[in-house]
Enzyme design. Structure first.
Site, PDB file in Angstrom:
ATOM      1  N   GLY A  24     -39.979 -34.511 -40.218  1.00  0.00           N
ATOM      2  CA  GLY A  24     -40.118 -35.327 -41.423  1.00  0.00           C
ATOM      3  C   GLY A  24     -40.655 -34.577 -42.622  1.00  0.00           C
ATOM      4  CB  SER A  25     -42.095 -31.211 -43.109  1.00  0.00           C
ATOM      5  OG  SER A  25     -41.122 -30.410 -42.457  1.00  0.00           O
ATOM      6  CE  LYS A  80     -38.247 -28.715 -39.260  1.00  0.00           C
ATOM      7  NZ  LYS A  80     -39.007 -29.988 -39.342  1.00  0.00           N
ATOM      8  CB  SER A  81     -32.853 -31.578 -41.874  1.00  0.00           C
ATOM      9  OG  SER A  81     -33.092 -31.166 -40.554  1.00  0.00           O
ATOM     10  CB  SER A 120     -40.276 -22.978 -34.990  1.00  0.00           C
ATOM     11  OG  SER A 120     -40.194 -23.141 -36.392  1.00  0.00           O
TER      12      SER A 120
END
Lengths: 199, 199
Positions: B37-38, B40-41, B108
């Site tokens: 949810g940060s 990244k995608s 990661s």
């Protein structure tokens, strides 16, 4: 995103087709299979060079860059051989998705394993190239001295000696290296690729 | 080869540098790390599009094309998470060798795992991008409803809830998505890449 709560979630908008257009080529995997010493590595190295000279973007997967990296935790048992080919197939699929004409050079002795890779890809994305040579010719060449060790019993489970090699039942291309020179073998593949519009 | 006994064995003559020249870009992996949810995608998808519009050849590795393929035989135990990141790192290295600017978007969570990937690559080939967001913000966004399930105990070992996330100690780029919008985050990375001469 705190400032972007109104941004619609997009799936990747850059597609395989976009990447192929960027390079003006169609991507696929050229899957070279054959006995140790049949000529897979020699031919793929020469083919890679010939394609580069025509500005085709390729990548070659072989024992050097796979067995010492991604598959370093695998041995040569039947199960590990199958997992080895499975992972290579999955990486080749990613490379094809990335738009690259991918060359693989592995003995890949089991037809079921090769067909598992074939299933991962579209029909025109998997080009099986059978590098055909008699066991006698391969053993005579023995570029790495491996047949000699296998005959002496120092290597167990060596393909062609005490482990099976299953010939492709319907390879896309057959290169008989008992007859063809390296340049002739390379030209055979290049002609196929051009005829089929890969570049 | 029977007709080619006088051919000298050549190591691959087409190098990473050749492939980079073919594309007029320098290859590297942009390793995005951060909580679920940060962002990244979302950021990597937008970045990929922005780079494509500038004719940069990229490829994005994420859960969709890795977890369902190459790493489908791995779960979420600490050992499997480590093997997951190891394989992704090895594939990223192959992609970089192929001349591609590679974007990876994985939580990661372990610094040791990320550093293991760093070790595989040259210094300027591993660009660690920390997508930083408070747990509260991520949990508030919860785009896939995973935090809710983790809080309810339906998912075990969820990063940030009952599994650790180790912040990068010295990331190359930090994108604080509590503050930056998606376009701002993308622009930050593009500016870095241009300044450093990647394209």
């Amino acid at each position: 995103m705190s400032k972007a709560t109104n941004i619609v979630w997009h799936e990747s908008e850059v597609t395989k087709q976009n990447r192929q257009q960027l390079k003006k080529q169609k991507s696929a995997v050229l899957w070279f299979t054959g006995l140790s010493g049949s000529g897979k590595s020699t031919i793929t190295v020469a083919l890679e060079k010939a394609l580069y000279e025509q500005n085709v973007h390729t990548y070659r997967l072989d024992g050097d860059n796979v067995r010492h990296g991604l598959n370093q935790n695998l041995g040569f048992s039947p199960e590990d051989r199958t997992e080895n080919i499975r992972r290579i197939g999955e990486v080749a699929k990613l490379m094809v998705d990335a738009g690259i004409l991918t060359l693989t050079a592995f003995i890949s002795p089991y037809e079921a394993d090769r067909n598992q890779v074939r299933e991962l890809l579209d029909e025109d994305e998997f080009i099986e190239v059978y590098v055909k040579a008699s066991l006698a010719a391969c053993e005579n060449r023995d570029p790495k001295g491996l047949y000699k060790k296998a005959r002496a019993g120092e290597i167990k489970g060596f393909t062609g000696i005490d482990a099976p090699y299953e010939e492709p039942s319907s390879p896309t291309i057959t290169l008989d290296t008992d007859v063809l020179s390296v340049p002739e073998a390379v030209q055979t593949v290049i002609t196929y690729l051009k005829d089929k519009g890969y570049f």
